[in-house]
Scaffold this active site. Structure first.
Site, PDB file in Angstrom:
ATOM      1  N   PRO A   1       0.812  -1.321   0.039  1.00  0.00           N
ATOM      2  CA  PRO A   1       0.180   0.092  -0.105  1.00  0.00           C
ATOM      3  C   PRO A   1       0.980   1.268   0.102  1.00  0.00           C
ATOM      4  O   PRO A   1       1.707   1.536   0.911  1.00  0.00           O
ATOM      5  CB  PRO A   1      -0.914  -0.097   1.345  1.00  0.00           C
ATOM      6  CG  PRO A   1      -0.027  -1.356   2.177  1.00  0.00           C
ATOM      7  CD  PRO A   1       0.894  -1.755   1.397  1.00  0.00           C
ATOM      8  N   GLU A   2       0.475   2.120  -1.081  1.00  0.00           N
ATOM      9  CA  GLU A   2       1.173   3.477  -0.724  1.00  0.00           C
ATOM     10  C   GLU A   2       0.037   4.219  -0.489  1.00  0.00           C
ATOM     11  O   GLU A   2      -1.054   3.937   0.143  1.00  0.00           O
ATOM     12  CB  GLU A   2       1.501   3.798  -2.359  1.00  0.00           C
ATOM     13  CG  GLU A   2       2.713   2.878  -2.816  1.00  0.00           C
ATOM     14  CD  GLU A   2       3.090   2.831  -4.230  1.00  0.00           C
ATOM     15  OE1 GLU A   2       3.453   4.377  -4.410  1.00  0.00           O
ATOM     16  OE2 GLU A   2       3.323   2.061  -5.065  1.00  0.00           O
TER      17      GLU A   2
ATOM     18  N   HIS B   1      -2.903 -15.862   8.015  1.00  0.00           N
ATOM     19  CA  HIS B   1      -2.005 -14.538   7.582  1.00  0.00           C
ATOM     20  C   HIS B   1      -2.829 -13.518   8.321  1.00  0.00           C
ATOM     21  O   HIS B   1      -2.495 -12.207   8.216  1.00  0.00           O
ATOM     22  CB  HIS B   1      -2.013 -14.396   6.143  1.00  0.00           C
ATOM     23  CG  HIS B   1      -1.190 -15.259   5.435  1.00  0.00           C
ATOM     24  ND1 HIS B   1       0.030 -15.641   5.925  1.00  0.00           N
ATOM     25  CD2 HIS B   1      -1.460 -15.850   4.421  1.00  0.00           C
ATOM     26  CE1 HIS B   1       0.451 -16.677   4.960  1.00  0.00           C
ATOM     27  NE2 HIS B   1      -0.547 -17.000   4.053  1.00  0.00           N
TER      28      HIS B   1
ATOM     29  N   ARG C   1       3.192 -11.246   4.751  1.00  0.00           N
ATOM     30  CA  ARG C   1       4.954 -10.917   4.830  1.00  0.00           C
ATOM     31  C   ARG C   1       5.166 -10.354   6.344  1.00  0.00           C
ATOM     32  O   ARG C   1       6.184 -10.278   6.830  1.00  0.00           O
ATOM     33  CB  ARG C   1       5.283 -10.093   3.788  1.00  0.00           C
ATOM     34  CG  ARG C   1       5.476 -10.618   2.859  1.00  0.00           C
ATOM     35  CD  ARG C   1       6.022  -9.802   1.454  1.00  0.00           C
ATOM     36  NE  ARG C   1       7.372  -9.582   1.687  1.00  0.00           N
ATOM     37  CZ  ARG C   1       8.074  -8.939   0.654  1.00  0.00           C
ATOM     38  NH1 ARG C   1       7.532  -8.350  -0.465  1.00  0.00           N
ATOM     39  NH2 ARG C   1       9.316  -8.713   0.822  1.00  0.00           N
TER      40      ARG C   1
ATOM     41  N   ARG D   1      20.287  17.721  -1.589  1.00  0.00           N
ATOM     42  CA  ARG D   1      20.350  16.294  -1.591  1.00  0.00           C
ATOM     43  C   ARG D   1      21.232  15.911  -2.767  1.00  0.00           C
ATOM     44  O   ARG D   1      20.507  16.191  -3.792  1.00  0.00           O
ATOM     45  CB  ARG D   1      18.883  16.011  -1.295  1.00  0.00           C
ATOM     46  CG  ARG D   1      18.305  16.317  -0.284  1.00  0.00           C
ATOM     47  CD  ARG D   1      18.801  15.784   1.050  1.00  0.00           C
ATOM     48  NE  ARG D   1      18.859  14.505   1.380  1.00  0.00           N
ATOM     49  CZ  ARG D   1      17.837  13.954   2.030  1.00  0.00           C
ATOM     50  NH1 ARG D   1      16.867  14.461   2.206  1.00  0.00           N
ATOM     51  NH2 ARG D   1      17.995  12.568   2.270  1.00  0.00           N
TER      52      ARG D   1
END
Length: 273
Positions: free
Chosen positions: A2-3, A91, A109, A153
DNA sequence: AGTTAAACCTGGTTGC
DNA sequence: TGCAACCAGGTTTAAC
């Protein structure tokens, strides 16, 4: 998995129903990324104020000083609000029965987490949220500020987007898609991006995330919203997962490379340094 | 200080 | 068919 769009889709599916609901039971499966940090029975009887979001984290706030739960879906997590839950599967690692249904985290996971915190400003929530950049919807995130943040950066722009240190929400899919939309090579050093291109990239990040949200997110393998529905954005992806295919904009070939241990998909034809 | 690797886990897909 | 290698939507922690 998920973003930001997928997390927000999830939030919208559970916030309304859970408001005012009371916790009746709480059970855990295998360990997640971090321990809950409180005895599950402590939360029984607590009322739920609502569910908000910060970056890819959800914050489920309880009433009357009972704190809240900071929830992250990791790579493979999804939350569902079930009316007829049935026993937890192999799960399912967090189940919270409430008067509005059972909130269940399914996460094969186990990179996800559910962590209790007295408040967002207190530990451990504060520490987990401390390095997050601005929300893409934040008006304070102006093109000028964004460009200034890139200036110091040297890391490749793709990696910087993925880090969420400047703007949160774009994970691997949407970082690739936004860079394609902005016509910027993902390998370009952040501090080499001109102000106009930075402005274009910020706009692309915002539009990409908004478009994905409108389509219910991306379902690559297993993402579902809280009602079990697929997202539709993945069919609109221009580069992500399309190695070897033609670029829809310039006819070039979409290529894949690895940056910071993550696959990057881009078109060398129309994404320039 | 800033950037990059390693780690956490499981399961599906690919290739020999 | 079997098995090894690789891949996957994220983030922290340790190491150059």
């Amino acid at each position: 998995m998920p973003e930001l769009p997928e997390v927000e889709v999830t939030r919208r599916g559970i916030d309304g129903p859970l408001r005012g609901a009371r916790v009746q039971s709480l059970s855990l499966g295998k360990p997640l990324r971090w321990p809950l940090g409180i005895a599950p029975a402590t939360l029984e009887g607590a009322a739920i104020d609502g569910v908000s979001r910060r970056g890819k984290y959800l914050w489920l706030q309880f009433s009357e000083g009972a704190g809240g739960l900071l929830i992250h879906l990791g790579m493979s997590g999804s939350l569902s609000l079930l009316q007829e839950p049935g026993p937890p599967g192999p799960h399912d690692h967090f189940s919270m029965g409430t008067s509005a249904g059972t909130l269940r985290l399914t996460d094969p996971r186990r990179f996800g987490a559910v962590v209790w915190s007295a408040a967002l400003e207190h530990e451990p929530a504060a520490r987990l949220l401390s390095r997050l950049g601005l929300e893409p919807s934040d008006p304070a995130l102006t093109p000028g500020l964004f460009h200034a943040a890139l200036k110091g950066r040297r890391t490749p722009i793709k990696s910087l987007l993925l880090s969420g240190e400047v703007v949160v929400g774009a994970g691997n899919i949407y970082a690739c898609e936004a860079l394609h939309a902005a016509g910027i090579d993902p390998r370009l050093r952040s501090d080499r991006i001109s102000r106009p291109r930075a402005a274009r990239l910020l706009q692309a990040v915002r539009e990409t995330l908004e478009r994905a949200l409108a389509l219910g997110g991306s379902t690559l393998r297993d993402f579902r919203d809280a009602h079990g529905m697929d997202g539709e954005f993945q069919s609109e992806a221009r580069v992500y997962g399309r190695e070897g295919q033609d670029c829809a904009r310039c006819g070039g070939i979409v290529r894949r490379l690895v940056q910071a241990q993550r696959s990057t998909y881009f078109c060398a034809g129309c994404q320039r340094r």
